[in-house]
Design an enzyme around this catalytic site. Structure first.
Site, PDB file in Angstrom:
ATOM      1  N   LYS A  51      -8.133  13.959  -6.824  1.00 35.42           N
ATOM      2  CA  LYS A  51      -7.065  13.584  -5.899  1.00 35.42           C
ATOM      3  C   LYS A  51      -6.133  14.785  -5.730  1.00 35.42           C
ATOM      4  O   LYS A  51      -5.764  15.427  -6.718  1.00 35.42           O
ATOM      5  CB  LYS A  51      -6.315  12.371  -6.468  1.00 35.42           C
ATOM      6  CG  LYS A  51      -5.490  11.634  -5.461  1.00 35.42           C
ATOM      7  CD  LYS A  51      -5.175  10.224  -5.926  1.00 35.42           C
ATOM      8  CE  LYS A  51      -4.240   9.542  -4.945  1.00 35.42           C
ATOM      9  NZ  LYS A  51      -4.005   8.149  -5.266  1.00 35.42           N
ATOM     10  N   GLU A  92      -3.598  -8.721  -7.649  1.00 37.27           N
ATOM     11  CA  GLU A  92      -2.412  -9.553  -7.492  1.00 37.27           C
ATOM     12  C   GLU A  92      -2.667 -10.985  -7.957  1.00 37.27           C
ATOM     13  O   GLU A  92      -1.800 -11.604  -8.579  1.00 37.27           O
ATOM     14  CB  GLU A  92      -1.950  -9.552  -6.024  1.00 37.27           C
ATOM     15  CG  GLU A  92      -1.297  -8.251  -5.558  1.00 37.27           C
ATOM     16  CD  GLU A  92      -2.279  -7.133  -5.226  1.00 37.27           C
ATOM     17  OE1 GLU A  92      -3.505  -7.405  -5.196  1.00 37.27           O
ATOM     18  OE2 GLU A  92      -1.853  -5.989  -4.986  1.00 37.27           O
ATOM     19  N   ARG A 103      -1.764 -11.914  -1.087  1.00 39.01           N
ATOM     20  CA  ARG A 103      -3.066 -12.065  -1.743  1.00 39.01           C
ATOM     21  C   ARG A 103      -3.104 -13.217  -2.746  1.00 39.01           C
ATOM     22  O   ARG A 103      -4.165 -13.734  -3.059  1.00 39.01           O
ATOM     23  CB  ARG A 103      -3.372 -10.786  -2.546  1.00 39.01           C
ATOM     24  CG  ARG A 103      -3.878  -9.625  -1.773  1.00 39.01           C
ATOM     25  CD  ARG A 103      -5.382  -9.706  -1.657  1.00 39.01           C
ATOM     26  NE  ARG A 103      -5.850  -8.877  -0.580  1.00 39.01           N
ATOM     27  CZ  ARG A 103      -6.378  -7.670  -0.745  1.00 39.01           C
ATOM     28  NH1 ARG A 103      -6.524  -7.174  -1.950  1.00 39.01           N
ATOM     29  NH2 ARG A 103      -6.776  -6.987   0.299  1.00 39.01           N
TER      30      ARG A 103
HETATM   31  C1  LIG Z   1      -3.666  -5.307  -2.150  1.00 38.62           C
HETATM   32  C2  LIG Z   1      -3.002  -3.974  -2.384  1.00 38.62           C
HETATM   33  N1  LIG Z   1      -2.295  -3.761  -3.508  1.00 38.62           N
HETATM   34  C3  LIG Z   1      -1.697  -2.574  -3.718  1.00 38.62           C
HETATM   35  C4  LIG Z   1      -1.798  -1.573  -2.798  1.00 38.62           C
HETATM   36  C5  LIG Z   1      -1.033  -0.263  -2.983  1.00 38.62           C
HETATM   37  N2  LIG Z   1      -1.963   0.868  -3.104  1.00 38.62           N
HETATM   38  C6  LIG Z   1      -2.198   1.711  -2.077  1.00 38.62           C
HETATM   39  S1  LIG Z   1      -3.263   2.905  -2.460  1.00 38.62           S
HETATM   40  C7  LIG Z   1      -3.412   2.352  -4.024  1.00 38.62           C
HETATM   41  C8  LIG Z   1      -4.293   3.078  -4.984  1.00 38.62           C
HETATM   42  C9  LIG Z   1      -5.704   3.094  -4.529  1.00 38.62           C
HETATM   43  O1  LIG Z   1      -6.468   3.802  -5.451  1.00 38.62           O
HETATM   44  P1  LIG Z   1      -7.905   4.260  -5.051  1.00 38.62           P
HETATM   45  O2  LIG Z   1      -8.606   3.157  -4.350  1.00 38.62           O
HETATM   46  O3  LIG Z   1      -8.570   4.777  -6.270  1.00 38.62           O
HETATM   47  O4  LIG Z   1      -7.680   5.405  -3.997  1.00 38.62           O
HETATM   48  P2  LIG Z   1      -7.070   6.860  -4.234  1.00 38.62           P
HETATM   49  O5  LIG Z   1      -5.660   6.793  -3.767  1.00 38.62           O
HETATM   50  O6  LIG Z   1      -7.164   7.183  -5.692  1.00 38.62           O
HETATM   51  O7  LIG Z   1      -7.901   7.735  -3.408  1.00 38.62           O
HETATM   52  C10 LIG Z   1      -2.617   1.229  -4.244  1.00 38.62           C
HETATM   53  C11 LIG Z   1      -2.479   0.511  -5.528  1.00 38.62           C
HETATM   54  C12 LIG Z   1      -2.531  -1.842  -1.628  1.00 38.62           C
HETATM   55  N3  LIG Z   1      -2.651  -0.926  -0.642  1.00 38.62           N
HETATM   56  N4  LIG Z   1      -3.122  -3.027  -1.455  1.00 38.62           N
END
Ligand SMILES: Cc1ncc(C[n+]2csc(CCOP(=O)(O)OP(=O)(O)O)c2C)c(N)n1
Length: 701
Positions: A350, A440, A468
């Protein structure tokens, strides 16, 4: 040097040096740099948070004077068809120019950052190998899709990303035919792509590919597993790309993460595989084919990589290096010829290519203020004047204070420790604070389970992500009369993240559930007192909603005081019109009071604090004293706080005229919070106008 000149100078500089993390060390590097307790202060882009935001906007405006140019080759790519005409050797250059363009734009305009840098090569490879938009490409969450946007016709407008009336920060079906599915919330990609794949099969289409790109963080959600569970038996033509960078926003958590780490850090196996591959590669294609077979044998007999996914009926491939464009292109080409559901495990970093973002991955998940694109240093002006804290920080510190005094208190967050400031408790009382992953539903029912045992769970979920877990709130909490405390951060419009993230509906969707208390603080002190009051309540679920951004108090660490449940607060008695507000938005009314009084308009202002139970005594007083009532809420009008007031008036046969201000029944796009409040008619000037108009009507009639 003027800001504009400085910007010109940055843009003239070349790509920052890639940190030379050797292939085998990359994962360890990512692991080493994670810091579960990192507590970062970012600068909020809220307009009504006064000073800091205005300075960012001023700074950004001066930076915008200079047009940011894409690299020479990237300039020639308007759509993926152009990309597909290039020889493969050019893909490295395209990837570098794409990464640089993202850095250039985000360093001025802000936005999500690390995730797009991490998938730059993957994005290029996907559009190069697959026939998008005919082949359906679904990005999970969508915060990593900046490269995708730039390659699919939006390069020239990319600088409007997340700005009012500009393009969306997430894929959006209305915006482009290349955005096959609208996203923002996580873990939907596999279900959506599987739906597309099944539709193709039912329509007899055989040459279409359906690809879901999902991160290891998003993979922790139950929904991703529900989809794989179905895909594994359906056998539709689906490719899942697991983009594994060990990170969610904060470091990823849970047993799945441990499993993926095991898969990618089987050092001797990986070394053996790479050495053998390189050696045989020098000898030609046939020995490499034999090596593949040996590798398959090794995998299944000794290591069983991907066993989890294989058990779910998906063919597992990988892990492969997600920054090696040629490996990606060749692997994706091969996978095109393998029908059925399959998963490719891609390992990425990342923030790849921007050293500060590789080092502090949580901090660089997103940036709201302009920064130096070489050093990463923020250009936001610091002020010596004390500023009110963010509500999320008031929550985080208050929770620790309460938890230190009461060992029954526990904290739960679904993957947002730094977003909601639960990381403060995770640092100070780690044994009682839990990040449960992007889950969630689990977070809510886990809290319910804790409450059955006399614990006092503070379950902090962003208002929009709480959608959710609706059934869990009803079935596992409300019906069972369990005293779970829900703190809903980001309630109301959130700004640049837009419609998927606005917290519009929580009042409406919770108000109809029995056994719920719903409150909203107008300032930091009220938030603290509501949190304290909630710990004393033993029967009902207690919802406390508060917005993104800063409050209004400098000295906010006031002693705890119990608030009587269902009691509002009179800010000012008036003569003519009563304005009833819920939550932080009430401060808009306070700011216009002087101007109202200059115009000889003396309104009553009531901070109702509770939507449910509503303060009936105060409501009777208001309805009897004032003919006209204005309600203001940063939430949906339909079913919201104003509706609760109307219901009270109807049920008690009052005849007051009521004007409701709030979020109308339509999708609200992105922009700053103030821009959106203006658009919806409840920014301070418009509240003023509404009151003046009401007053005028009174005079005329
Ligand atoms: C249902 C939900 N909960 C929380 C989030 C907040 N959120 C946005 S990106 C993220 C992390 C995602 O991690 P990953 O899928 O590994 O992608 P990366 O950013 O590491 O590329 C979170 C928790 C969200 N978008 N949707």
């Amino acid at each position: 040097m003027s800001v504009a000149n400085e910007v010109q100078a940055w843009h003239a500089t070349s790509l920052p040096a890639y940190s030379p993390t050797p292939k085998r060390k990359r994962r360890e590097h990512a692991l080493k740099n994670k810091n579960p307790n990192s507590y970062q202060k970012t600068i909020s882009l809220q307009l009504y948070s006064k000073f800091s935001s205005l300075s960012i906007i001023f700074l950004r405006n001066s930076m915008m004077q200079t047009k940011i140019e894409a690299g020479e080759l990237l300039k020639t790519i308007n759509y993926p068809e152009d990309l597909r005409k290039l020889p493969e050797e050019k893909l490295l250059q395209i990837s570098e120019e794409l990464r640089q363009y993202i850095i250039d734009i985000v360093s001025v305009y802000g936005g999500h950052f690390g995730a797009s840098l991490g998938v730059t090569e993957l994005t290029v490879a996907l559009h190069y190998v697959f026939n998008t938009p005919y082949d359906e490409l679904v990005w999970d969450v969508g915060h990593q899709a900046y490269g995708h946007k730039i390659l699919t016709g939006r390069r020239e407008v990319f600088h409007t990303n997340r700005l009012y009336k500009g393009i969306s920060g997430f894929p959006k079906r209305k915006e482009s035919k290349y955005d096959s599915f609208g996203v923002g919330h996580s873990s939907t990609s596999i279900s959506a792509a599987l739906g597309m794949a099944i539709a193709s099969r039912l329509k007899g289409i055989q040459d279409k590919h359906h690809i879901a790109v999902i991160g290891d963080g998003a993979m922790t959600a139950g929904m991703a597993f529900e989809a794989m569970n179905h895909a594994g038996v359906d056998k539709a033509n689906l490719l899942i790309i697991l983009n594994d960078n060990c990170m969610s926003i904060d470091p990823n958590v849970g047993a799945l993460k441990e499993y993926l780490t095991d898969l990618t850090t089987s050092k001797w196996y990986n070394k053996f595989r790479d050495d053998l591959w390189d050696l045989l590669g020098k000898m030609g294609k046939i020995p490499q084919k034999i090596a593949s077979k040996i590798e398959d044998g090794l995998k299944s007999s000794i290591l069983k990589p991907g066993m989890l996914f294989e058990a779910l009926g998906l063919r597992y491939f990988g892990p492969i290096d997600g920054h090696n464009i040629h490996t990606l292109v060749h692997t994706l080409r091969d996978l095109k010829n393998i029908p059925g559901p399959k998963l490719l495990h891609v390992v990425t970093v990342k923030g790849k290519g921007f050293a500060p973002a590789e080092k502090e991955q949580t901090k660089w998940h997103a940036q709201s203020s302009p920064f130096d694109k070489i050093t990463g240093q923020s250009f936001a002006k610091k002020t010596d004047k004390p500023q009110p804290p963010k509500y999320q920080d008031v929550f985080g510190h208050t929770l620790v204070e309460l938890a230190k005094a009461n060992n029954k208190i526990v904290g739960i967050t679904p993957a947002m420790p730094s977003g909601c400031s639960m990381n403060i408790m995770m640092k100070e009382i780690p044994e009682r604070a839990f990040d449960v992953g992007i889950c969630e539903q689990h977070a809510v029912t886990l809290s319910a389970g804790l409450a059955t045992q006399g614990m006092i769970p503070f379950c902090n979920i962003y208002s929009s992500f709480m959608q959710r877990a609706y059934d869990q709130v009803i079935h596992d909490v409300a019906i069972q009369e369990l005293p779970v405390i829900f703190c809903l951060d980001r309630a109301g419009v959130v700004g640049a993240d837009g419609p998927t993230h606005h917290g519009c509906y929580d009042i409406a969707y919770f108000r109809c559930i029995p056994n719920m208390i719903i409150a909203s603080p107008m300032n930091e002190q009220e938030l603290r007192n509501l949190m304290y009051t909630a710990t004393l309540n033993e029967k009902n679920a207690f919802v406390i909603r508060y917005p993104r951004g800063e409050g209004v108090m400098i000295d906010w660490k006031t002693p705890f005081e119990k608030i009587q449940i269902g009691k509002g607060r009179t800010i000012q008695e008036g003569e003519e019109i009563a304005v009833l507000t819920i939550g932080h938005i009430g401060n808009y009314v306070t700011t216009i009071q002087p101007e109202l009084q200059e115009n000889n308009i003396y309104i009553g202002h009531y901070d109702m604090r509770f939507v449910k139970p509503i303060d009936e005594e105060l409501m009777h007083h208001i309805c009897q004293k004032y003919d006209k009532i204005i309600t203001i809420e940063d939430g949906s009008l339909m079913g919201g706080f104003g509706s609760a007031v109307l219901e009270f008036i109807a049920d008690n046969r009052y005849k007051n005229t009521v004007k409701r201000l709030g979020i109308p029944d339509k999708v609200i796009e992105h922009g700053t919070q103030l821009e959106l409040h203006k658009e919806m008619g409840f920014a301070p000037e418009q509240i003023l106008e509404t009151i003046k108009t009401m007053k005028l009507v009174e005079i005329i009639s």
